[in-house]
Write an enzyme that holds these catalytic residues in place. Sequence first.
Site, PDB file in Angstrom:
ATOM      1  N   HIS A 282      39.232  37.327  38.839  1.00 38.68           N
ATOM      2  CA  HIS A 282      37.898  36.796  39.105  1.00 38.68           C
ATOM      3  C   HIS A 282      37.292  36.361  37.769  1.00 38.68           C
ATOM      4  O   HIS A 282      36.504  37.094  37.177  1.00 38.68           O
ATOM      5  CB  HIS A 282      37.025  37.863  39.763  1.00 38.68           C
ATOM      6  CG  HIS A 282      35.727  37.313  40.263  1.00 38.68           C
ATOM      7  ND1 HIS A 282      35.076  37.815  41.371  1.00 38.68           N
ATOM      8  CD2 HIS A 282      34.928  36.298  39.808  1.00 38.68           C
ATOM      9  CE1 HIS A 282      33.954  37.134  41.574  1.00 38.68           C
ATOM     10  NE2 HIS A 282      33.846  36.218  40.634  1.00 38.68           N
TER      11      HIS A 282
ATOM     12  N   HIS B 173      36.536  45.112  47.700  1.00 38.95           N
ATOM     13  CA  HIS B 173      35.436  45.634  46.874  1.00 38.95           C
ATOM     14  C   HIS B 173      35.205  47.120  47.131  1.00 38.95           C
ATOM     15  O   HIS B 173      34.867  47.540  48.211  1.00 38.95           O
ATOM     16  CB  HIS B 173      34.114  44.871  47.031  1.00 38.95           C
ATOM     17  CG  HIS B 173      33.253  45.067  45.820  1.00 38.95           C
ATOM     18  ND1 HIS B 173      33.252  44.205  44.742  1.00 38.95           N
ATOM     19  CD2 HIS B 173      32.405  46.067  45.485  1.00 38.95           C
ATOM     20  CE1 HIS B 173      32.421  44.665  43.804  1.00 38.95           C
ATOM     21  NE2 HIS B 173      31.893  45.791  44.223  1.00 38.95           N
TER      22      HIS B 173
ATOM     23  N   GLU C  85      39.327  34.262  42.435  1.00 35.20           N
ATOM     24  CA  GLU C  85      38.004  34.426  43.021  1.00 35.20           C
ATOM     25  C   GLU C  85      36.955  33.837  42.099  1.00 35.20           C
ATOM     26  O   GLU C  85      37.086  33.891  40.857  1.00 35.20           O
ATOM     27  CB  GLU C  85      37.694  35.907  43.232  1.00 35.20           C
ATOM     28  CG  GLU C  85      38.673  36.604  44.138  1.00 35.20           C
ATOM     29  CD  GLU C  85      38.294  38.045  44.371  1.00 35.20           C
ATOM     30  OE1 GLU C  85      37.639  38.642  43.509  1.00 35.20           O
ATOM     31  OE2 GLU C  85      38.653  38.579  45.437  1.00 35.20           O
TER      32      GLU C  85
END
Length: 241
Positions: free
Chosen positions: A44, A192, A71
């Site tokens: 990410h 997450h 991401e």
Amino acid sequence: MLTKLSVNINKIATLRNSRGGSRPSVLQAAIDCQAFGADGITIHPRPDERHIRYSDAREIAGIITTEFNIEGNPKEDKFVQLVLEVRPAQVTLVPDDPGQLTSNHGWDTIKERTYLRDMTEVFHKAGIRVSIFTDPVESIVAAAADTGTDRVELYTEDYARHYQQGREAAVATYVKAAQVATTHGLGINAGHDLDMDNLGYFTRTVPRVQEVSIGHALIADALYYGLENTIQLYKRAIARG
Ligand SMILES: CC(=O)[C@@H](O)[C@H](O)COP(=O)(O)O
Ligand SMILES: NCC(=O)COP(=O)(O)O
């Protein structure tokens, strides 16, 4: 269908950047995670490059033997350019603001439908699978289908936060959201704050989760159990359910 484990290596980069050098090698970590059993690598890259750098993404693309998932927020032009250059198997669209500590919400797929549809088309034209980060809200997941996305990634912080108090209640909204996703022809990812304790119940209970992307807890566990052993422990947690 066994849920795939995509290891997010952001926190390897956090450690590397903390001393300004190149140790631990993020590239070697990506190579090793795949050798140790990861079904994919997730990164990410954030606009401030606090951990993963854009240069990391380019280097990792060259050693991927599994699936590469990048991401980020496509409202950052630099992010879109990077993804189109690197062409990972999957891009996960996450509506984070640049200064956020970490991801803490999914897209409003109703308000942002036209925008998300346009961005999905951009990545589809490049042959990249699209996943949209969403809260486990039935109307939000249903609206995601109107964007043309291939998958939704269910944001699992709420599940992780409430798991210990009562896992049945914590997972209920995710089961319903997954059922709505399936009804609308959407694939299901999740991520997450998943960890070794809460992972198995989630993948056993929420139907048709194709991929979980896990980073923070897994890398923290690896400090104690070693990276290879930890990846195997997480894979066994999925397999055992
Ligand atoms: C989208 C998601 O939930 C994670 O990838 C999160 O973005 C991790 O980012 P940090 O590693 O910067 O917390
Ligand atoms: N999409 C979730 C991810 O990649 C990792 O999240 P976390 O395990 O670091 O919370």
